[in-house]
Scaffold this motif. Structure first.
Motif, PDB file in Angstrom:
ATOM      1  N   UNK A  94       0.840  -1.196   0.000  1.00  0.00           N
ATOM      2  CA  UNK A  94       0.000   0.000   0.000  1.00  0.00           C
ATOM      3  C   UNK A  94       0.879   1.251   0.000  1.00  0.00           C
ATOM      4  N   UNK A  95       1.898   1.276   0.852  1.00  0.00           N
ATOM      5  CA  UNK A  95       2.793   2.426   0.917  1.00  0.00           C
ATOM      6  C   UNK A  95       3.495   2.656  -0.423  1.00  0.00           C
ATOM      7  N   UNK A 102       1.780   9.574  -5.418  1.00  0.00           N
ATOM      8  CA  UNK A 102       2.168  10.931  -5.003  1.00  0.00           C
ATOM      9  C   UNK A 102       3.249  11.488  -5.913  1.00  0.00           C
ATOM     10  N   UNK A 103       4.202  10.656  -6.303  1.00  0.00           N
ATOM     11  CA  UNK A 103       5.244  11.104  -7.233  1.00  0.00           C
ATOM     12  C   UNK A 103       4.637  11.486  -8.586  1.00  0.00           C
ATOM     13  N   UNK A 104       3.665  10.693  -9.046  1.00  0.00           N
ATOM     14  CA  UNK A 104       2.985  11.014 -10.303  1.00  0.00           C
ATOM     15  C   UNK A 104       2.257  12.359 -10.224  1.00  0.00           C
ATOM     16  N   UNK A 105       1.856  12.741  -9.013  1.00  0.00           N
ATOM     17  CA  UNK A 105       1.147  14.003  -8.812  1.00  0.00           C
ATOM     18  C   UNK A 105       2.121  15.172  -8.630  1.00  0.00           C
ATOM     19  N   UNK A 106       3.430  14.881  -8.663  1.00  0.00           N
ATOM     20  CA  UNK A 106       4.420  15.939  -8.576  1.00  0.00           C
ATOM     21  C   UNK A 106       5.077  16.111  -7.222  1.00  0.00           C
ATOM     22  N   UNK A 107       4.704  15.297  -6.254  1.00  0.00           N
ATOM     23  CA  UNK A 107       5.354  15.383  -4.950  1.00  0.00           C
ATOM     24  C   UNK A 107       6.678  14.623  -5.017  1.00  0.00           C
ATOM     25  N   UNK A 108       7.726  15.205  -4.430  1.00  0.00           N
ATOM     26  CA  UNK A 108       9.035  14.569  -4.559  1.00  0.00           C
ATOM     27  C   UNK A 108       9.733  14.297  -3.233  1.00  0.00           C
ATOM     28  N   UNK A 109       9.262  14.875  -2.157  1.00  0.00           N
ATOM     29  CA  UNK A 109       9.912  14.661  -0.856  1.00  0.00           C
ATOM     30  C   UNK A 109       8.883  14.143   0.142  1.00  0.00           C
TER      31      UNK A 109
END
Length: 132
Positions: A94-95, A102-109
């Motif tokens: 799940x994680x 989240x990475x696909x949505x542009x979050x990187x950290x």
């Protein structure tokens, strides 16, 4: 070393493990170690019970204590279904899916980690006093 614990987490966050002797470690490292998923609350029904553990080699740890049989190590594992796909109810799976999304949505950290908690309660009862 006497054995290795193949650890995984159930749906409630409780660590479970299958302990194997050292001679079974090559089988585990080839992701061929099976366990009965129906014995884990919330995983699968008895008809779907065969599941596999895939150790994450970066989690290898030899515990600092010793048993009468020798040292024990652990590997944290991902849970897979018999067809080789990740088990959707495995918290590690799940994680990984949420992280990728989240990475696909542009979050990187990200800051991700377990949060062990416990509560200390005082269950001592005091006798109630009747005033007259």
């Amino acid at each position: 070393m006497s054995g290795t614990r193949l650890q995984f987490t159930d749906l409630l966050g409780i660590v479970k493990n299958v302990e194997i002797p050292v001679d079974q470690l090559p089988k585990a490292l080839n992701n061929r170690m099976m366990f009965d998923g129906s014995s884990i609350q919330g995983f699968v029904r008895i008809e779907e019970s065969d599941m596999y553990l895939a150790p994450d080699l970066s989690t290898w740890l030899i515990f600092p204590w010793e048993t009468p049989q020798g040292k024990v190590a652990r590997l944290i594992c991902d849970v897979y279904q018999p067809d080789g796909t990740p088990f959707p109810g495995d918290p590690r799976s799940v994680l990984k899916r949420v992280y990728a999304r989240a990475q696909d949505m542009g979050f990187s950290a990200f800051n991700v980690g377990p949060e062990p908690e416990f509560f200390c309660l005082n269950w001592t009862r005091r006798a109630s006093r009747r005033r007259t």
